[in-house]
Write an enzyme that holds these catalytic residues in place. Sequence first.
Site, PDB file in Angstrom:
ATOM      1  N   LYS A  22       1.066  -1.116   0.193  1.00  0.00           N
ATOM      2  CA  LYS A  22      -0.145   0.713   0.084  1.00  0.00           C
ATOM      3  C   LYS A  22       0.691   1.369  -0.230  1.00  0.00           C
ATOM      4  O   LYS A  22       0.844   2.154  -0.419  1.00  0.00           O
ATOM      5  CB  LYS A  22      -0.998   0.050   1.016  1.00  0.00           C
ATOM      6  CG  LYS A  22      -0.841   1.107   1.223  1.00  0.00           C
ATOM      7  CD  LYS A  22      -2.125   1.891   2.732  1.00  0.00           C
ATOM      8  CE  LYS A  22      -1.637   1.121   4.370  1.00  0.00           C
ATOM      9  NZ  LYS A  22      -1.169   2.966   4.318  1.00  0.00           N
ATOM     10  N   ASN A  23       1.577   1.297   0.673  1.00  0.00           N
ATOM     11  CA  ASN A  23       2.796   2.310   0.954  1.00  0.00           C
ATOM     12  C   ASN A  23       3.398   2.456  -0.220  1.00  0.00           C
ATOM     13  O   ASN A  23       3.747   3.950  -0.824  1.00  0.00           O
ATOM     14  CB  ASN A  23       3.384   2.874   2.241  1.00  0.00           C
ATOM     15  CG  ASN A  23       2.108   3.214   3.831  1.00  0.00           C
ATOM     16  OD1 ASN A  23       1.552   3.043   3.415  1.00  0.00           O
ATOM     17  ND2 ASN A  23       3.219   2.376   5.220  1.00  0.00           N
ATOM     18  N   CYS A 117      -3.762  13.280  12.842  1.00  0.00           N
ATOM     19  CA  CYS A 117      -4.018  10.942  12.807  1.00  0.00           C
ATOM     20  C   CYS A 117      -3.835  10.618  13.842  1.00  0.00           C
ATOM     21  O   CYS A 117      -3.706  11.337  14.636  1.00  0.00           O
ATOM     22  CB  CYS A 117      -3.282  10.728  11.563  1.00  0.00           C
ATOM     23  SG  CYS A 117      -2.087   9.550  12.417  1.00  0.00           S
ATOM     24  N   ARG A 122       1.242  14.906  13.271  1.00  0.00           N
ATOM     25  CA  ARG A 122       1.739  14.627  11.807  1.00  0.00           C
ATOM     26  C   ARG A 122       2.647  15.529  10.509  1.00  0.00           C
ATOM     27  O   ARG A 122       2.317  15.989   9.907  1.00  0.00           O
ATOM     28  CB  ARG A 122       1.897  13.312  10.885  1.00  0.00           C
ATOM     29  CG  ARG A 122       1.676  11.701  11.617  1.00  0.00           C
ATOM     30  CD  ARG A 122       0.813  10.966  11.133  1.00  0.00           C
ATOM     31  NE  ARG A 122       1.382  10.246   9.931  1.00  0.00           N
ATOM     32  CZ  ARG A 122       1.373   8.644   9.896  1.00  0.00           C
ATOM     33  NH1 ARG A 122       0.178   8.622  10.050  1.00  0.00           N
ATOM     34  NH2 ARG A 122       2.276   8.362   8.960  1.00  0.00           N
ATOM     35  N   ASP A 305       5.018   1.071  12.246  1.00  0.00           N
ATOM     36  CA  ASP A 305       3.961  -0.080  11.336  1.00  0.00           C
ATOM     37  C   ASP A 305       3.813  -1.697  11.767  1.00  0.00           C
ATOM     38  O   ASP A 305       2.799  -2.347  11.718  1.00  0.00           O
ATOM     39  CB  ASP A 305       3.443   0.146  10.186  1.00  0.00           C
ATOM     40  CG  ASP A 305       3.423   1.399   9.526  1.00  0.00           C
ATOM     41  OD1 ASP A 305       3.083   2.361  10.312  1.00  0.00           O
ATOM     42  OD2 ASP A 305       3.446   1.492   8.702  1.00  0.00           O
ATOM     43  N   ARG A 397      -9.131   0.167   5.263  1.00  0.00           N
ATOM     44  CA  ARG A 397      -7.749   0.992   4.768  1.00  0.00           C
ATOM     45  C   ARG A 397      -6.356   0.434   3.908  1.00  0.00           C
ATOM     46  O   ARG A 397      -5.982   1.015   2.987  1.00  0.00           O
ATOM     47  CB  ARG A 397      -7.120   2.325   5.866  1.00  0.00           C
ATOM     48  CG  ARG A 397      -8.157   3.277   5.956  1.00  0.00           C
ATOM     49  CD  ARG A 397      -7.435   4.159   6.750  1.00  0.00           C
ATOM     50  NE  ARG A 397      -6.380   4.307   6.247  1.00  0.00           N
ATOM     51  CZ  ARG A 397      -5.065   5.091   6.906  1.00  0.00           C
ATOM     52  NH1 ARG A 397      -5.185   4.877   7.817  1.00  0.00           N
ATOM     53  NH2 ARG A 397      -3.962   5.304   6.387  1.00  0.00           N
TER      54      ARG A 397
HETATM   55  C1  UD1 Z   1       5.003   6.451   6.678  1.00  0.00           C
HETATM   56  C2  UD1 Z   1       3.839   5.489   6.214  1.00  0.00           C
HETATM   57  C3  UD1 Z   1       3.760   5.403   7.902  1.00  0.00           C
HETATM   58  C4  UD1 Z   1       4.640   4.531   8.392  1.00  0.00           C
HETATM   59  C5  UD1 Z   1       5.941   5.865   8.467  1.00  0.00           C
HETATM   60  C6  UD1 Z   1       7.298   5.511   9.953  1.00  0.00           C
HETATM   61  C7  UD1 Z   1       2.765   6.115   4.128  1.00  0.00           C
HETATM   62  C8  UD1 Z   1       2.430   6.570   3.459  1.00  0.00           C
HETATM   63  N1  UD1 Z   1       2.918   6.086   5.042  1.00  0.00           N
HETATM   64  O1  UD1 Z   1       4.440   7.760   6.934  1.00  0.00           O
HETATM   65  O2  UD1 Z   1       2.565   4.298   7.632  1.00  0.00           O
HETATM   66  O3  UD1 Z   1       4.366   4.612   9.961  1.00  0.00           O
HETATM   67  O4  UD1 Z   1       5.879   6.372   7.547  1.00  0.00           O
HETATM   68  O5  UD1 Z   1       7.539   4.218   9.074  1.00  0.00           O
HETATM   69  O6  UD1 Z   1       4.032   5.652   3.369  1.00  0.00           O
HETATM   70  N2  UD1 Z   1       8.152  14.471  10.584  1.00  0.00           N
HETATM   71  C9  UD1 Z   1       8.387  15.048  10.876  1.00  0.00           C
HETATM   72  N3  UD1 Z   1       8.858  16.104   9.406  1.00  0.00           N
HETATM   73  C10 UD1 Z   1       7.881  16.056   8.150  1.00  0.00           C
HETATM   74  C11 UD1 Z   1       7.784  14.474   8.606  1.00  0.00           C
HETATM   75  C12 UD1 Z   1       7.680  13.734   9.535  1.00  0.00           C
HETATM   76  O7  UD1 Z   1       9.273  15.871  11.866  1.00  0.00           O
HETATM   77  O8  UD1 Z   1       8.046  17.228   7.644  1.00  0.00           O
HETATM   78  C13 UD1 Z   1       8.102  12.764  12.146  1.00  0.00           C
HETATM   79  C14 UD1 Z   1       7.123  12.201  12.026  1.00  0.00           C
HETATM   80  O9  UD1 Z   1       6.308  12.835  12.825  1.00  0.00           O
HETATM   81  C15 UD1 Z   1       7.144  10.994  12.696  1.00  0.00           C
HETATM   82  C16 UD1 Z   1       9.384  10.420  11.820  1.00  0.00           C
HETATM   83  O10 UD1 Z   1       9.254  12.563  10.551  1.00  0.00           O
HETATM   84  O11 UD1 Z   1       8.013  11.011  14.193  1.00  0.00           O
HETATM   85  C17 UD1 Z   1       8.445   9.737  10.440  1.00  0.00           C
HETATM   86  O12 UD1 Z   1       7.788  10.016   9.737  1.00  0.00           O
HETATM   87  P1  UD1 Z   1       7.483   9.261   8.232  1.00  0.00           P
HETATM   88  O13 UD1 Z   1       8.596   8.550   7.926  1.00  0.00           O
HETATM   89  O14 UD1 Z   1       7.358  10.694   7.956  1.00  0.00           O
HETATM   90  O15 UD1 Z   1       6.188   8.801   8.428  1.00  0.00           O
HETATM   91  P2  UD1 Z   1       4.671   8.828   6.949  1.00  0.00           P
HETATM   92  O16 UD1 Z   1       5.963   8.996   6.031  1.00  0.00           O
HETATM   93  O17 UD1 Z   1       4.065  10.680   7.666  1.00  0.00           O
END
Ligand code: UD1
Length: 430
Positions: A22-23, A117, A122, A305, A397
Amino acid sequence: MEQYIIRGGNPLVGEVEISGAKNAALGILAAAIMTDDTVLIENLPDVRDINVLLEAMESIGVRVERITKHAVMMNSEHIGEVSVDYEYIKKIRASYYLIGALLGKYKKAEVPLPGGCNIGSRPIDLHIKGFKALGAEVKIRNGFIIAQADHLHGSHIFLDTVSVGATINIMMAASMAEGYTIIENCAREPHVVDVANFLNSMGANIKGAGTDVIRIRGVQKLHKTEYSIIPDQIEAGTFMFAAAATKGDVMVKNVIPKHLEATTAKLLEIGCEVEEFDNAVRVVASKRLRSTNVKTLPYPGYPTDMQPQIGVTLALARGTSIVTESIFENRFKYMDELTRMGAVVRVEGNTAIISGVEKLSGARVSAPDLRAGAALVIAALAAEGVTTIDDIIYIQRGYEDFEEKLRSLGAEIERVNSEKEAQKFRLRIG
Ligand code: UD1
């Protein structure tokens, strides 16, 4: 409102086929709009997040033709809008990938700011930082992120936190920027690599995906491709833990065992047997499992996850386990539900201390989010008696044909839509 009703106690036994990731698919579908040519994408999982993203893309003018349940042809020649509706973003956070894709192709994107969420706040500050470094002006107005540039240029970007979303989003925009971009401290998840491979198959020039430095030479145009998405390592890991928690014997097929190493290592540690094949893994649990400690980390560490799935399994293991969640701050909500099933757990900040019990018992619980929902299904399958799980829309989802796949392994699980259907199932299972 749909619910799952599950009678636990059967060991899961048999073979299960894993769907596309999915991701990875979320990033790849967004990236597919970056060419005007027609693109064929295969091994797409038939899950709600993907179907909502396809609808969001159709709403801006992308032509989507479903060839089969798992394949689409897409043409984005006639995108008339670079503005995506809030209704979609509300349902699916990862539609923020459309910012990087639209910005790269049209140098302009308007996408509503995704809300919070269930698993914690996030932020997307790193995505924005990257777009700005590529020369875009990024404003937030009326709840929208508006990103635009006369032209995008290559840049040297350092990500303060390892972020999957920021890595993929910046990589997409940089693929069509002028010149050379280096992104440091990148996420190394398999789906980052899959999106990079997909972009490269359309003519992008991305090197280093899968390491923590990605180098991108921008190109002016991307072209048609045919691409098959990698298997879903989280769906696979979920079935591996379902086998472990129910003391079962499951062959999980259509996987890349290398992507499952962190999960496999933990299953071995707690006393399962895990056999690896070229594209399958078999998990056998024949005795009561042992406790362990686990901390979630970016890939190749243990995935956040997969935290709830190991959490429910450890609730039944001998001894005390410590689970530390280091990525998202609100990922232990399922522990309250698990306690209602008889688990003994204390949550302190980002740590859960789990004292394993011999048995869980069925109860009425709610799925707090996607992965925690799947974990509660595992708990219910292992528990004595009948469990009812509310809010299963979260589970839909991200898991294709979840109940059918579980039933084929011997689970007694039914998705019901009314009290009458629920009664009927309860009568049937006795
Ligand atoms: C993706 C996955 C999600 C998984 C996560 C971590 C998808 C669609 N979702 O989510 O299932 O749980 O990776 O493996 O692929 N952060 C910041 N600033 C930003 C972006 C992130 O501080 O601009 C922080 C977040 O709060 C979190 C960490 O970075 O603590 C990791 O988040 P991130 O890897 O970005 O998660 P997603 O891409 O949202």
